[in-house]
Design a protein around this motif. Structure first.
Motif, PDB file in Angstrom:
ATOM      1  N   CYS A 137     -13.480   8.880  -2.135  1.00  0.00           N
ATOM      2  CA  CYS A 137     -13.287   9.613  -3.391  1.00  0.00           C
ATOM      3  C   CYS A 137     -12.507   8.813  -4.428  1.00  0.00           C
ATOM      4  CB  CYS A 137     -12.511  10.906  -3.122  1.00  0.00           C
ATOM      5  SG  CYS A 137     -13.256  12.009  -1.936  1.00  0.00           S
ATOM      6  N   HIS A 138     -12.025   7.624  -4.082  1.00  0.00           N
ATOM      7  CA  HIS A 138     -11.116   6.885  -4.955  1.00  0.00           C
ATOM      8  C   HIS A 138     -11.500   5.406  -5.008  1.00  0.00           C
ATOM      9  CE1 HIS A 138      -8.457  10.378  -4.909  1.00  0.00           C
ATOM     10  NE2 HIS A 138      -8.650  10.419  -3.612  1.00  0.00           N
ATOM     11  N   LEU A 139     -10.872   4.694  -5.924  1.00  0.00           N
ATOM     12  CA  LEU A 139     -11.092   3.257  -6.043  1.00  0.00           C
ATOM     13  C   LEU A 139     -10.504   2.523  -4.842  1.00  0.00           C
ATOM     14  CD1 LEU A 139     -10.197   2.777  -9.812  1.00  0.00           C
ATOM     15  CD2 LEU A 139     -12.482   2.817  -8.787  1.00  0.00           C
ATOM     16  N   HIS A 140     -10.960   1.300  -4.655  1.00  0.00           N
ATOM     17  CA  HIS A 140     -10.490   0.482  -3.532  1.00  0.00           C
ATOM     18  C   HIS A 140     -10.552  -0.983  -3.933  1.00  0.00           C
ATOM     19  CE1 HIS A 140     -14.841   0.163  -3.167  1.00  0.00           C
ATOM     20  NE2 HIS A 140     -14.608  -1.006  -2.575  1.00  0.00           N
ATOM     21  N   SER A 141      -9.877  -1.821  -3.139  1.00  0.00           N
ATOM     22  CA  SER A 141      -9.995  -3.271  -3.315  1.00  0.00           C
ATOM     23  C   SER A 141      -9.622  -3.969  -2.017  1.00  0.00           C
ATOM     24  CB  SER A 141      -9.095  -3.779  -4.451  1.00  0.00           C
ATOM     25  OG  SER A 141      -7.734  -3.656  -4.104  1.00  0.00           O
ATOM     26  N   PHE A 142     -10.151  -5.157  -1.861  1.00  0.00           N
ATOM     27  CA  PHE A 142      -9.781  -6.054  -0.769  1.00  0.00           C
ATOM     28  C   PHE A 142      -8.952  -7.180  -1.356  1.00  0.00           C
ATOM     29  CE2 PHE A 142     -13.770  -4.270   0.787  1.00  0.00           C
ATOM     30  CZ  PHE A 142     -13.501  -4.038   2.117  1.00  0.00           C
ATOM     31  N   GLU A 149     -10.224  -3.916 -16.945  1.00  0.00           N
ATOM     32  CA  GLU A 149      -8.782  -3.769 -16.706  1.00  0.00           C
ATOM     33  C   GLU A 149      -8.370  -4.327 -15.340  1.00  0.00           C
ATOM     34  OE1 GLU A 149      -7.358   0.177 -17.500  1.00  0.00           O
ATOM     35  OE2 GLU A 149      -8.642   0.347 -19.264  1.00  0.00           O
ATOM     36  N   LEU A 150      -9.271  -4.234 -14.364  1.00  0.00           N
ATOM     37  CA  LEU A 150      -8.987  -4.769 -13.031  1.00  0.00           C
ATOM     38  C   LEU A 150      -9.790  -6.052 -12.848  1.00  0.00           C
ATOM     39  CD1 LEU A 150      -9.324  -1.483 -10.928  1.00  0.00           C
ATOM     40  CD2 LEU A 150      -7.215  -2.596 -11.641  1.00  0.00           C
ATOM     41  N   ALA A 151      -9.105  -7.130 -12.562  1.00  0.00           N
ATOM     42  CA  ALA A 151      -9.776  -8.426 -12.365  1.00  0.00           C
ATOM     43  C   ALA A 151     -10.207  -8.530 -10.912  1.00  0.00           C
ATOM     44  CB  ALA A 151      -8.851  -9.570 -12.747  1.00  0.00           C
ATOM     45  N   LEU A 152     -11.404  -8.011 -10.618  1.00  0.00           N
ATOM     46  CA  LEU A 152     -11.916  -8.018  -9.256  1.00  0.00           C
ATOM     47  C   LEU A 152     -13.203  -8.828  -9.178  1.00  0.00           C
ATOM     48  CD1 LEU A 152     -11.612  -4.197  -8.405  1.00  0.00           C
ATOM     49  CD2 LEU A 152     -10.080  -6.018  -7.664  1.00  0.00           C
ATOM     50  N   HIS A 153     -13.331  -9.621  -8.132  1.00  0.00           N
ATOM     51  CA  HIS A 153     -14.599 -10.283  -7.841  1.00  0.00           C
ATOM     52  C   HIS A 153     -15.519  -9.239  -7.219  1.00  0.00           C
ATOM     53  CE1 HIS A 153     -13.183 -14.409  -8.588  1.00  0.00           C
ATOM     54  NE2 HIS A 153     -12.009 -13.924  -8.188  1.00  0.00           N
TER      55      HIS A 153
END
Length: 184
Positions: free
Chosen positions: A47-52, A67-71
């Motif tokens: 239900c929410h954002l995630h990152s590794f 806004e989020l610097a994600l590959h």
């Protein structure tokens, strides 16, 4: 070359008793597929954002606003960034901030008689979504346990909110394997 399987151990940081899972996943999975494995293995509902974070590089779903610097996690295979002994993290729900510690415990050869992914082991139920992070979960455990004051309105509210079927000690690796195979 035979296909590889990674044996991963994932642990939820900041909670006691420890919530953890041990899973077998194809090394050729993308980080996007690993995200789904973590979600279903741990018991989250996505239900929410995630990152590794792997070797100080952030991966996830690209942010259209920048806004989020994600590959992009869709472009990255596990075997391209991980190997036996690799340690990395997965964060889920940027407000409750559930941080997971992951380690590649082993790199195995595919067993032709096995279907993947597989949950081999684990302990404890995942905290309910929206409980308020590790401090909210600890408050819920107190409310549910012997230390919970039945007359305390906050404890009563937490018990009602979690529902009568929530058991923090319950975990079934067979059920989790069924979910992994169905949704990952």
């Amino acid at each position: 070359m035979p296909r590889q399987i990674f044996q991963l151990k994932m642990s939820l940081a900041g909670v006691r008793p420890l919530v953890w899972r041990r899973v077998l996943v194809p090394a050729g999975y993308t980080l996007d597929r690993l995200h789904r494995v973590v979600q279903h293995a741990m018991g989250w509902r996505d239900c929410h954002l995630h990152s590794f974070e792997i070797d100080a590089v952030q991966y996830g779903e690209p942010d259209p606003d920048g806004e989020l610097a994600l590959h992009d996690e869709l472009d990255v295979r596990l075997d391209a960034v991980l190997g036996k002994g690799s340690r990395f993290s997965y964060t889920y729900d940027f407000s409750d901030w559930w941080e997971h510690d992951l380690v590649v415990e082993d790199a195995l050869t595919v067993d032709a008689d096995e279907r993947y992914p597989v949950c081999r082991d684990g302990e404890q139920a995942c905290p309910p979504e929206g409980i308020g992070g590790s401090s909210g979960y600890q408050a819920l455990l107190v409310a549910l346990g012997d230390g919970g004051d039945l007359a305390d309105p906050r404890h009563a509210m937490l018990r009602d909110w979690a529902g009568s079927t929530f058991d923090p000690s319950r975990f079934d690796p067979r059920r989790t394997t069924t979910l992994l195979r169905r949704f990952c």
